[in-house]
Design a protein around this motif. Structure first.
Motif, PDB file in Angstrom:
ATOM      1  N   GLY A 117       0.839  -1.258   0.098  1.00  0.00           N
ATOM      2  CA  GLY A 117       0.195   0.471   0.195  1.00  0.00           C
ATOM      3  C   GLY A 117       1.322   1.267  -0.225  1.00  0.00           C
ATOM      4  N   ALA A 118       2.086   0.914   0.817  1.00  0.00           N
ATOM      5  CA  ALA A 118       2.945   2.796   1.155  1.00  0.00           C
ATOM      6  C   ALA A 118       3.216   2.411  -0.314  1.00  0.00           C
ATOM      7  N   ARG A 119       3.966   1.560  -0.942  1.00  0.00           N
ATOM      8  CA  ARG A 119       4.837   1.456  -2.082  1.00  0.00           C
ATOM      9  C   ARG A 119       4.422   2.337  -3.093  1.00  0.00           C
ATOM     10  N   ILE A 120       3.102   1.321  -3.456  1.00  0.00           N
ATOM     11  CA  ILE A 120       1.843   1.585  -4.114  1.00  0.00           C
ATOM     12  C   ILE A 120       1.958   2.973  -4.540  1.00  0.00           C
ATOM     13  N   GLY A 121       0.677   3.608  -3.598  1.00  0.00           N
ATOM     14  CA  GLY A 121      -0.099   4.282  -2.376  1.00  0.00           C
ATOM     15  C   GLY A 121       0.821   5.657  -2.881  1.00  0.00           C
ATOM     16  N   ASP A 166       7.962   8.877   7.115  1.00  0.00           N
ATOM     17  CA  ASP A 166       7.668   9.661   8.292  1.00  0.00           C
ATOM     18  C   ASP A 166       8.944  11.327   7.389  1.00  0.00           C
ATOM     19  N   GLY A 167       9.782  10.400   8.103  1.00  0.00           N
ATOM     20  CA  GLY A 167      11.169  11.340   7.543  1.00  0.00           C
ATOM     21  C   GLY A 167      10.919  11.233   5.614  1.00  0.00           C
ATOM     22  N   GLU A 168      11.092  10.120   5.244  1.00  0.00           N
ATOM     23  CA  GLU A 168      11.663   9.911   4.192  1.00  0.00           C
ATOM     24  C   GLU A 168      10.458  10.543   2.817  1.00  0.00           C
ATOM     25  N   TRP A 169       9.149  10.807   4.043  1.00  0.00           N
ATOM     26  CA  TRP A 169       8.520  11.497   2.213  1.00  0.00           C
ATOM     27  C   TRP A 169       7.913  13.279   2.531  1.00  0.00           C
ATOM     28  N   ALA A 170       8.561  13.597   4.210  1.00  0.00           N
ATOM     29  CA  ALA A 170       8.551  14.395   4.359  1.00  0.00           C
ATOM     30  C   ALA A 170       9.093  16.093   3.324  1.00  0.00           C
ATOM     31  N   GLY A 171       9.912  15.347   2.077  1.00  0.00           N
ATOM     32  CA  GLY A 171      10.610  16.591   1.514  1.00  0.00           C
ATOM     33  C   GLY A 171       9.031  16.393   0.373  1.00  0.00           C
ATOM     34  N   VAL A 176       2.950  11.092   7.432  1.00  0.00           N
ATOM     35  CA  VAL A 176       3.157   9.401   7.624  1.00  0.00           C
ATOM     36  C   VAL A 176       2.396   9.284   8.950  1.00  0.00           C
ATOM     37  N   ARG A 177       1.317   8.227   9.439  1.00  0.00           N
ATOM     38  CA  ARG A 177       0.947   8.741  11.150  1.00  0.00           C
ATOM     39  C   ARG A 177       0.729   7.270  11.219  1.00  0.00           C
ATOM     40  N   ALA A 178       0.462   6.335  12.315  1.00  0.00           N
ATOM     41  CA  ALA A 178      -0.202   5.523  12.256  1.00  0.00           C
ATOM     42  C   ALA A 178      -0.743   5.466  14.418  1.00  0.00           C
ATOM     43  N   ILE A 179      -2.387   4.569  13.982  1.00  0.00           N
ATOM     44  CA  ILE A 179      -2.448   4.716  15.482  1.00  0.00           C
ATOM     45  C   ILE A 179      -1.856   3.424  15.861  1.00  0.00           C
ATOM     46  N   VAL A 180      -1.909   3.503  17.200  1.00  0.00           N
ATOM     47  CA  VAL A 180      -1.707   2.349  17.947  1.00  0.00           C
ATOM     48  C   VAL A 180      -2.678   1.896  19.268  1.00  0.00           C
ATOM     49  N   PRO A 181      -4.153   1.461  18.296  1.00  0.00           N
ATOM     50  CA  PRO A 181      -4.817   0.846  19.946  1.00  0.00           C
ATOM     51  C   PRO A 181      -4.773  -0.151  20.300  1.00  0.00           C
ATOM     52  N   SER A 182      -5.316   0.432  21.725  1.00  0.00           N
ATOM     53  CA  SER A 182      -5.630  -1.116  22.653  1.00  0.00           C
ATOM     54  C   SER A 182      -6.189  -1.660  21.562  1.00  0.00           C
ATOM     55  N   PHE A 183      -6.296  -3.714  22.140  1.00  0.00           N
ATOM     56  CA  PHE A 183      -7.450  -4.352  21.712  1.00  0.00           C
ATOM     57  C   PHE A 183      -8.768  -4.221  21.505  1.00  0.00           C
ATOM     58  N   ILE A 184      -8.869  -4.134  20.286  1.00  0.00           N
ATOM     59  CA  ILE A 184     -10.294  -4.277  19.526  1.00  0.00           C
ATOM     60  C   ILE A 184     -11.414  -5.444  19.617  1.00  0.00           C
ATOM     61  N   ASP A 185     -12.431  -5.778  20.455  1.00  0.00           N
ATOM     62  CA  ASP A 185     -13.435  -6.268  19.749  1.00  0.00           C
ATOM     63  C   ASP A 185     -13.682  -6.484  18.305  1.00  0.00           C
ATOM     64  N   THR A 186     -12.897  -6.949  18.152  1.00  0.00           N
ATOM     65  CA  THR A 186     -13.641  -7.277  16.317  1.00  0.00           C
ATOM     66  C   THR A 186     -13.604  -8.499  15.547  1.00  0.00           C
ATOM     67  N   PRO A 187     -14.395  -9.126  14.572  1.00  0.00           N
ATOM     68  CA  PRO A 187     -14.433  -9.866  13.949  1.00  0.00           C
ATOM     69  C   PRO A 187     -12.477 -10.648  14.215  1.00  0.00           C
TER      70      PRO A 187
END
Length: 263
Positions: A117-121, A166-171, A176-187
């Motif tokens: 996703g990152a490389r192609i996006g 985040d450093g590489e694409w600043a220019g 570039v961001r990440a969410i770091v969630p607690s465990f989620i009650d999902t499938p």
């Protein structure tokens, strides 16, 4: 103002679905990708028909990434304001008993899928001023999680990718961001835990870790896209683990060991 656009992998349920609902409610065009056609249809049914496009896609398939992003940006006037690398699968249980095919699948989807996703996006994001690559990490990427080692490893890698890009694409003007969630009650948490007869959810709760409402994670995704923090921690468990990993690693190590003893 030109309509903004977000493309979400893993959009058929859980965090992807909740994020789609929130962004659409705030006027964004939404592209949803998932291997689960029924899940995609379920999410799309909750959104305005003229605001959503769905794509059955496997994040491991690089050609599908190109075809799908071409199709989505054709509906958005060429914009891709946010690419949300959210698709992921889980596996748990003792590594010594883990099935190699399942390990390979977790690494391919969670790590290589995000890298794809990152490389192609990048090319699509670079054409949209102020764009953002948003990645889904996990509380298991704060301190290696006993009973979830392959999954935890992939999420550590996602955090590393986020920091590096985040450093590489600043220019190029791409956040570039990440969410770091607690465990989620999902499938994902209902998946069987490898060689164990427990679900991943049971493995997590046995370690004394709370589950966080998925709507809270969607709000954090919005904040991450519009904020300056590289990593956005979500939920009590994630914040406690981040604090403990920095200041009380011994206590966190004991907690992981107690969770495995409760097997």
């Amino acid at each position: 103002m030109t309509e903004q656009a977000i493309f979400i992998t893993g959009g058929g349920s859980g965090i992807g679905r909740a994020t789609a609902l929130l962004f659409a409610a705030r006027g964004w065009r939404v592209g949803l990708a998932d291997v689960d056609a029924a899940g995609l249809a379920g999410t799309a049914a909750l959104l305005p028909a003229d605001m959503v496009s769905t794509y059955q896609m496997d994040v491991r398939d690089r050609e599908a990434w190109v075809t799908t992003l071409d199709a989505f940006t054709a509906t958005s006037g060429g914009r891709l304001d946010v690419l949300f690398n959210n698709a992921g699968i889980g596996t748990g249980g003792p590594l010594a008993e883990a099935d190699f095919a399942e390990i390979d699948r977790v690494v391919a989807v969670n790590l290589m899928g995000a890298l794809n996703g990152a490389r192609i996006g990048y090319a699509y994001l670079a054409r949209t001023p102020g764009s953002c690559l948003l990645n889904s990490a996990s509380a298991s990427a704060i301190y290696g999680s006993a009973g979830l080692v392959p999954y935890s490893m992939t999420k550590f890698a996602v955090r590393a990718m986020t920091e590096g890009l985040d450093g590489e694409w600043a220019g190029a003007g791409i956040k570039v961001r990440a969410i770091v969630p607690s465990f989620i009650d999902t499938p994902l948490l209902q998946s069987p835990a490898g060689g164990s007869n427990r679900s991943i959810r049971e493995t997590v709760t046995a370690a004394g870790l709370e589950l966080t409402p998925v709507e809270e994670v969607a709000k954090a995704a919005w904040s991450a896209v519009h904020g300056d923090r590289v990593h956005t921690f979500v939920g009590k468990t994630a914040h406690r683990m981040a604090f403990a990993a920095r200041w009380m690693p011994g206590k966190l190590r004991q907690q992981m060991r107690r969770g495995r003893a409760a097997k």
